[in-house]
Design a protein around this motif. Structure first.
Motif, PDB file in Angstrom:
ATOM      1  N   GLY A   1       0.817  -1.207   0.000  1.00 28.55           N
ATOM      2  CA  GLY A   1       0.000   0.000   0.000  1.00 28.55           C
ATOM      3  C   GLY A   1       0.849   1.253   0.000  1.00 28.55           C
ATOM      4  O   GLY A   1       0.560   2.228  -0.704  1.00 28.55           O
ATOM      5  N   ALA A   2       1.944   1.233   0.791  1.00 30.51           N
ATOM      6  CA  ALA A   2       2.857   2.388   0.807  1.00 30.51           C
ATOM      7  C   ALA A   2       3.512   2.590  -0.552  1.00 30.51           C
ATOM      8  O   ALA A   2       3.665   3.717  -1.036  1.00 30.51           O
ATOM      9  CB  ALA A   2       3.914   2.194   1.890  1.00 30.51           C
ATOM     10  N   LEU A   3       3.908   1.465  -1.184  1.00 30.58           N
ATOM     11  CA  LEU A   3       4.509   1.575  -2.520  1.00 30.58           C
ATOM     12  C   LEU A   3       3.504   2.110  -3.531  1.00 30.58           C
ATOM     13  O   LEU A   3       3.856   2.881  -4.416  1.00 30.58           O
ATOM     14  CB  LEU A   3       5.034   0.201  -2.960  1.00 30.58           C
ATOM     15  N   SER A   4       2.263   1.680  -3.377  1.00 28.54           N
ATOM     16  CA  SER A   4       1.244   2.148  -4.319  1.00 28.54           C
ATOM     17  C   SER A   4       1.031   3.651  -4.197  1.00 28.54           C
ATOM     18  O   SER A   4       0.742   4.332  -5.184  1.00 28.54           O
ATOM     19  CB  SER A   4      -0.076   1.404  -4.093  1.00 28.54           C
ATOM     20  N   VAL A   5       1.189   4.179  -2.952  1.00 31.42           N
ATOM     21  CA  VAL A   5       1.066   5.627  -2.775  1.00 31.42           C
ATOM     22  C   VAL A   5       2.168   6.349  -3.542  1.00 31.42           C
ATOM     23  O   VAL A   5       1.940   7.371  -4.198  1.00 31.42           O
ATOM     24  CB  VAL A   5       1.125   5.984  -1.272  1.00 31.42           C
ATOM     25  N   LEU A   6       3.397   5.800  -3.470  1.00 32.64           N
ATOM     26  CA  LEU A   6       4.513   6.408  -4.201  1.00 32.64           C
ATOM     27  C   LEU A   6       4.279   6.357  -5.706  1.00 32.64           C
ATOM     28  O   LEU A   6       4.517   7.334  -6.427  1.00 32.64           O
ATOM     29  CB  LEU A   6       5.818   5.699  -3.846  1.00 32.64           C
ATOM     30  N   PHE A   7       3.812   5.185  -6.179  1.00 32.47           N
ATOM     31  CA  PHE A   7       3.529   5.060  -7.608  1.00 32.47           C
ATOM     32  C   PHE A   7       2.419   6.018  -8.035  1.00 32.47           C
ATOM     33  O   PHE A   7       2.472   6.617  -9.117  1.00 32.47           O
ATOM     34  CB  PHE A   7       3.162   3.627  -7.952  1.00 32.47           C
ATOM     35  N   SER A   8       1.408   6.168  -7.171  1.00 31.09           N
ATOM     36  CA  SER A   8       0.302   7.071  -7.498  1.00 31.09           C
ATOM     37  C   SER A   8       0.792   8.518  -7.556  1.00 31.09           C
ATOM     38  O   SER A   8       0.388   9.288  -8.436  1.00 31.09           O
ATOM     39  CB  SER A   8      -0.813   6.938  -6.459  1.00 31.09           C
ATOM     40  N   ALA A   9       1.686   8.874  -6.604  1.00 35.53           N
ATOM     41  CA  ALA A   9       2.229  10.237  -6.608  1.00 35.53           C
ATOM     42  C   ALA A   9       3.057  10.490  -7.866  1.00 35.53           C
ATOM     43  O   ALA A   9       2.978  11.558  -8.477  1.00 35.53           O
ATOM     44  CB  ALA A   9       3.084  10.456  -5.356  1.00 35.53           C
ATOM     45  N   ALA A  10       3.852   9.469  -8.262  1.00 30.54           N
ATOM     46  CA  ALA A  10       4.648   9.616  -9.483  1.00 30.54           C
ATOM     47  C   ALA A  10       3.751   9.747 -10.706  1.00 30.54           C
ATOM     48  O   ALA A  10       4.009  10.557 -11.603  1.00 30.54           O
ATOM     49  CB  ALA A  10       5.579   8.418  -9.639  1.00 30.54           C
ATOM     50  N   ALA A  11       2.674   8.952 -10.735  1.00 35.91           N
ATOM     51  CA  ALA A  11       1.739   9.038 -11.860  1.00 35.91           C
ATOM     52  C   ALA A  11       1.056  10.398 -11.899  1.00 35.91           C
ATOM     53  O   ALA A  11       0.874  10.982 -12.972  1.00 35.91           O
ATOM     54  CB  ALA A  11       0.700   7.920 -11.751  1.00 35.91           C
ATOM     55  N   LEU A  12       0.692  10.916 -10.714  1.00 31.93           N
ATOM     56  CA  LEU A  12       0.052  12.229 -10.659  1.00 31.93           C
ATOM     57  C   LEU A  12       1.005  13.321 -11.130  1.00 31.93           C
ATOM     58  O   LEU A  12       0.610  14.239 -11.854  1.00 31.93           O
ATOM     59  CB  LEU A  12      -0.408  12.513  -9.221  1.00 31.93           C
ATOM     60  N   ALA A  13       2.283  13.210 -10.726  1.00 29.90           N
ATOM     61  CA  ALA A  13       3.273  14.186 -11.185  1.00 29.90           C
ATOM     62  C   ALA A  13       3.438  14.113 -12.702  1.00 29.90           C
ATOM     63  O   ALA A  13       3.590  15.145 -13.380  1.00 29.90           O
ATOM     64  CB  ALA A  13       4.615  13.931 -10.497  1.00 29.90           C
ATOM     65  N   GLY A  14       3.402  12.886 -13.246  1.00 29.15           N
ATOM     66  CA  GLY A  14       3.494  12.740 -14.695  1.00 29.15           C
ATOM     67  C   GLY A  14       2.316  13.372 -15.415  1.00 29.15           C
ATOM     68  O   GLY A  14       2.481  14.026 -16.445  1.00 29.15           O
ATOM     69  N   VAL A  15       1.113  13.192 -14.851  1.00 26.62           N
ATOM     70  CA  VAL A  15      -0.083  13.799 -15.448  1.00 26.62           C
ATOM     71  C   VAL A  15       0.015  15.327 -15.397  1.00 26.62           C
ATOM     72  O   VAL A  15      -0.304  16.016 -16.371  1.00 26.62           O
ATOM     73  CB  VAL A  15      -1.345  13.308 -14.722  1.00 26.62           C
ATOM     74  N   ALA A  16       0.488  15.853 -14.241  1.00 32.43           N
ATOM     75  CA  ALA A  16       0.621  17.308 -14.112  1.00 32.43           C
ATOM     76  C   ALA A  16       1.639  17.849 -15.119  1.00 32.43           C
ATOM     77  O   ALA A  16       1.410  18.897 -15.743  1.00 32.43           O
ATOM     78  CB  ALA A  16       1.040  17.664 -12.686  1.00 32.43           C
ATOM     79  N   ALA A  17       2.765  17.140 -15.281  1.00 37.68           N
ATOM     80  CA  ALA A  17       3.772  17.578 -16.250  1.00 37.68           C
ATOM     81  C   ALA A  17       3.221  17.538 -17.668  1.00 37.68           C
ATOM     82  O   ALA A  17       3.496  18.423 -18.481  1.00 37.68           O
ATOM     83  CB  ALA A  17       5.017  16.699 -16.132  1.00 37.68           C
ATOM     84  N   SER A  18       2.443  16.501 -17.958  1.00 37.30           N
ATOM     85  CA  SER A  18       1.855  16.385 -19.293  1.00 37.30           C
ATOM     86  C   SER A  18       0.871  17.520 -19.561  1.00 37.30           C
ATOM     87  O   SER A  18       0.857  18.106 -20.649  1.00 37.30           O
ATOM     88  CB  SER A  18       1.151  15.032 -19.435  1.00 37.30           C
ATOM     89  N   LEU A  19       0.058  17.864 -18.549  1.00 44.80           N
ATOM     90  CA  LEU A  19      -0.901  18.955 -18.707  1.00 44.80           C
ATOM     91  C   LEU A  19      -0.172  20.288 -18.891  1.00 44.80           C
ATOM     92  O   LEU A  19      -0.582  21.123 -19.710  1.00 44.80           O
ATOM     93  CB  LEU A  19      -1.822  19.027 -17.489  1.00 44.80           C
ATOM     94  N   TRP A  20       0.924  20.482 -18.126  1.00 44.55           N
ATOM     95  CA  TRP A  20       1.688  21.724 -18.278  1.00 44.55           C
ATOM     96  C   TRP A  20       2.291  21.815 -19.673  1.00 44.55           C
ATOM     97  O   TRP A  20       2.282  22.881 -20.300  1.00 44.55           O
ATOM     98  CB  TRP A  20       2.806  21.772 -17.230  1.00 44.55           C
TER      99      TRP A  20
END
Length: 223
Positions: free
Chosen positions: A63-82
């Motif tokens: 679950g902790a690892l999934s949080v890290l992966f989710s944060a990385a995915a969210l950062a990727g989405v934010a970078a893509s939107l920018w």
């Protein structure tokens, strides 16, 4: 017949809506039932002697690892939107620049359109006005390259040093430079302010260096 057909159509639409509502309700209830029944299903399917505490620890680690992966995915989405927003802004600026260039070219090709623009701040001939407008296109193109990162500060300074050796270039900045500086100051783009400041700096250095090269001295006359 029309009323009957309309009523039948409304009945079919109502029946379709009721069916969709019922299907949605069944889906929600089924999902809730599956969630509530999950612990019992796992307990029934688990082998005898299963260490549930150890399994819980492992699941918490994942679950902790999934949080890290989710944060990385969210950062990727934010970078893509920018990046997409930046590309859209660049495309819009390019479209505005192209439209402005077309208007200037029309005025250059047809001198009768020159009075459609704002009058020059100092009296000049129509030929000199066309030269000033064309010079403005050159500087605008350099500004676009600088803002997009295709032209660095060192190269920009070198180009402007050669540019301001020219009589017409100095006259263009003398009459239009204050407008460039004001527009850059009001802009929220720091690259525009940097470009205008560098251009004004090189113009001042060129003026202190001596008189410009007159356009009449550019080319040799034929014998």
């Amino acid at each position: 017949m029309t009323d009957i057909g309309g009523r039948m159509l409304r009945l079919r639409e109502r029946s379709s809506r009721n069916a969709r509502t019922l299907l949605g309700a069944c889906s929600v209830l089924s999902t809730l039932a599956l969630i509530l029944a999950t612990p019992f299903i796992l307990s029934a399917l688990a082998p005898d002697g299963l260490d549930w505490g150890r399994l819980s620890s492992v699941s918490q680690t994942y679950g902790a690892l999934s949080v890290l992966f989710s944060a990385a995915a969210l950062a990727g989405v934010a970078a893509s939107l920018w990046y997409q927003a930046r590309q859209t802004q660049i495309a819009q600026e390019a479209a505005r620049r192209d439209a402005h260039r077309e208007l200037v070219v029309l005025a250059l090709n047809d001198p009768t359109l020159l009075p459609c623009w704002e009058p020059p701040s100092t009296p000049m001939t129509a030929t000199r006005r066309k030269q000033i407008l064309f010079t403005n296109l050159i500087v605008t193109n350099w500004e676009s390259d600088f803002r997009l990162g295709n032209l660095g500060e060192t190269a920009l300074r070198d180009m402007l040093d050669g540019h301001f050796r020219v009589e017409i270039a100095r006259e263009h900045w003398l009459t239009g430079g204050p407008g460039w500086l004001l527009s850059a100051e009001l802009s929220d783009d720091p690259k525009r302010r940097t470009f205008a400041e560098i251009a004004n700096e090189r113009y001042a250095l060129a003026m202190a260096d001596g008189p410009p090269v007159a356009s009449s001295q550019y080319f040799e006359t034929m014998p």
